[in-house]
Every structure is written in C-alpha cells, then in structure tokens.
Design an enzyme around this catalytic site. Structure first.
Site, PDB file in Angstrom:
ATOM      1  N   ALA A 158       0.855  -1.187   0.000  1.00 58.59           N
ATOM      2  CA  ALA A 158       0.000   0.000   0.000  1.00 58.59           C
ATOM      3  C   ALA A 158       0.891   1.238   0.000  1.00 58.59           C
ATOM      4  O   ALA A 158       2.085   1.174   0.316  1.00 58.59           O
ATOM      5  CB  ALA A 158      -0.913  -0.001   1.217  1.00 58.59           C
ATOM      6  N   GLY A 195       0.064  -5.163   0.728  1.00 58.74           N
ATOM      7  CA  GLY A 195      -1.126  -5.110  -0.108  1.00 58.74           C
ATOM      8  C   GLY A 195      -0.944  -5.786  -1.449  1.00 58.74           C
ATOM      9  O   GLY A 195      -1.910  -6.264  -2.049  1.00 58.74           O
ATOM     10  N   GLU A 219      -1.558  -9.429  -0.787  1.00 50.75           N
ATOM     11  CA  GLU A 219      -3.001  -9.571  -0.543  1.00 50.75           C
ATOM     12  C   GLU A 219      -3.772  -9.529  -1.858  1.00 50.75           C
ATOM     13  O   GLU A 219      -4.730 -10.276  -2.057  1.00 50.75           O
ATOM     14  CB  GLU A 219      -3.462  -8.478   0.416  1.00 50.75           C
ATOM     15  CG  GLU A 219      -2.915  -8.681   1.829  1.00 50.75           C
ATOM     16  CD  GLU A 219      -3.085  -7.468   2.727  1.00 50.75           C
ATOM     17  OE1 GLU A 219      -3.587  -7.633   3.846  1.00 50.75           O
ATOM     18  OE2 GLU A 219      -2.714  -6.357   2.313  1.00 50.75           O
ATOM     19  N   GLU A 255       4.011  -5.818   7.282  1.00 49.86           N
ATOM     20  CA  GLU A 255       3.345  -4.718   7.995  1.00 49.86           C
ATOM     21  C   GLU A 255       3.857  -4.517   9.415  1.00 49.86           C
ATOM     22  O   GLU A 255       3.872  -3.372   9.912  1.00 49.86           O
ATOM     23  CB  GLU A 255       1.831  -4.960   8.014  1.00 49.86           C
ATOM     24  CG  GLU A 255       1.127  -4.766   6.677  1.00 49.86           C
ATOM     25  CD  GLU A 255       1.125  -6.011   5.804  1.00 49.86           C
ATOM     26  OE1 GLU A 255       0.469  -5.987   4.756  1.00 49.86           O
ATOM     27  OE2 GLU A 255       1.799  -7.006   6.174  1.00 49.86           O
TER      28      GLU A 255
END
Length: 260
Positions: free
Chosen positions: A66, A111, A114, A134
């Site tokens: 992200a 992300g 994911e 993360e």
C-alpha cells in the site's frame, strides 16, 4: 474508460490489467484501488473477456504494498475505511466470475501479496519476493492478508510471514502453496499468456462453476460443499456448452464454447 494508474489491454479474449505506478513500485493508493475495482467490474461484465491477467508495470514490482505516504496521514477511522476499500476490491476479484491470474513479476509485499492472493492462480517470476511486512511499520495486514494466508498456506506459514515480516523467495512460496507456478523472468509473460489463452478457450460457465464450488466449499463443511457441487454439476447440463463439449468429445473434434 481511461485510467490514471492502470493499463488495460484485451488480447485473444484475455483481459490484461497492469498497475502502472512504476516510480512508486506500483503501490496501492485509494485512486488505484478504486480504479482496479472499476476495471474488474468492467472486464468481469464483458462477454468477450474469458480470463484476466493482473500484473505490475516495470521490471521491479508486481505491487510493493500500500502507499505508505498516503497511509501515514490517515486517522483511525480513515484507516479502517481504507482497509475496507482494499478488502472490498479483493472480494470483487474473487467474485468476478472469471479466472484471474496474478503474474507476479517482482515484489509482492503487503497489499501486493493480498492482491495476488485474491486471484485464482498465482504465477511468479523466479526472482520475485513475497511477504507481509506490515509489522515492520507497527501495523498488521489490512486487505485480508491474515485471513487468506491461513486459508492458502495454513496457520504455521501465516504466522511466520505475518509475525516475522520477512519476505520469502519464489521457490519457498511454491513449496508452501502460496504460488502455483514459477518461471524464469524472461519466460514469465509468455508462460502466463499461454495459460490465460488456454483458459479463454474453455467453457465460461464451467469455469465459473469451478470457481464458485472451490470458493464456497473451502468455507463450508464437506457435506455442504458436496451438495453445492452436485447442484452446480446438474446445472451444467442445462447449458449449451455442456452439450457442445460432450458432442465434440464423441465426434473427436475441438469444442467451440460460447458461454451459453
């Protein structure tokens, strides 16, 4: 529709989506998440598209995560909404009704991993790195990483990746079922295109049936999953494609599926 952060191409009934922020290692900001949602909605509803490939532009990254610069300024409520935006995108990919291949051409972190896990098939370059880093930022996965990892790879692997925050290489990802195929970088796109083109020749309703059976069955008890499979199996007999496929087999000719 034109996109600021995506490149869309249709080749041989395969829709190609390239996340195009190479200067940011294709990091996912709000705008990119929203554009991806719209792109999957559009390609999912296009009868000419039989399969979809998702990848990143540039030589370094599928998606490196992200957009941390954007996340850094979020409030707790805004961060929750950002998480939901990402989670809703991942669900829309799983539920688009067409096989989606993640072509992991480089870093797939946070992300990015994911996003790849929401795809039906993951094909990685032998030089790819995958992980959920993360915790190194004082965070946890927010787009479904903790949930899809445990379903794909089991509790032990999910805990290892999410707690350590350390990436793994493609060979290790293959050994724990995080990816299903690995190719040298120079062969990655060609091999991915071969698989996508093959999927695009198959019966669309049967492919959707497989996707639904496995997605629903994985979350259900065996007896419920078996019943769903039987219902879906019977439904296939109401399709023109089933009769075309069986007739073609008996007549020793290639089948031509129409999605009807």
């Amino acid at each position: 529709m034109t996109y600021a952060n995506l490149l869309i191409e249709l080749k041989d009934a395969v829709g190609w989506i390239r996340i195009n922020r190479p200067d940011k290692l294709n990091a996912l900001n709000r705008e990119t998440l929203q554009e991806l949602h719209e792109a999957f909605r559009s390609l999912g509803g296009n009868r000419q598209v039989r399969a979809i490939v998702l990848t990143g532009a540039g030589p370094k990254a599928f998606v490196a995560g992200a957009d941390i610069a954007e996340m850094n300024g979020l409030s707790a409520i805004e961060a929750r909404d950002f998480s939901k935006l990402g989670q809703n995108l991942m669900l829309s990919i799983e539920q688009c009704g067409k096989p989606v291949i993640a072509m992991i051409n480089g870093f797939a972190l946070g992300g990015g991993l994911e996003l790849a896990m929401a795809c039906a098939i993951r094909i990685a370059s032998s030089t790819a790195k995958l992980g959920q880093p993360e915790v190194n930022l004082g965070l946890i996965p927010g787009f479904g990483g903790s949930q899809r990892l445990v379903r794909l790879c089991g509790k032990a692997v999910a805990l290892d990746l999410c707690l350590s925050g350390q990436p793994i290489d493609a060979a290790r990802a293959l050994s724990v079922n995080l990816v299903t195929r690995v190719h040298p970088p120079e062969a990655l796109e060609e091999e991915t295109a071969k698989l996508a083109t093959h999927l695009a020749t198959l019966a669309p309703l049967a492919l959707r049936g497989v996707l639904d059976c496995i997605r629903y069955g994985a979350e259900a008890s065996l007896d419920v999953g078996l019943d769903y499979e039987s219902q879906m199996f019977g439904l296939m007999f109401a399709t023109e494609d089933m009769h075309e496929g069986t007739d073609a087999f008996l007549q020793r000719r290639p089948a031509v599926f129409t999605g009807k």
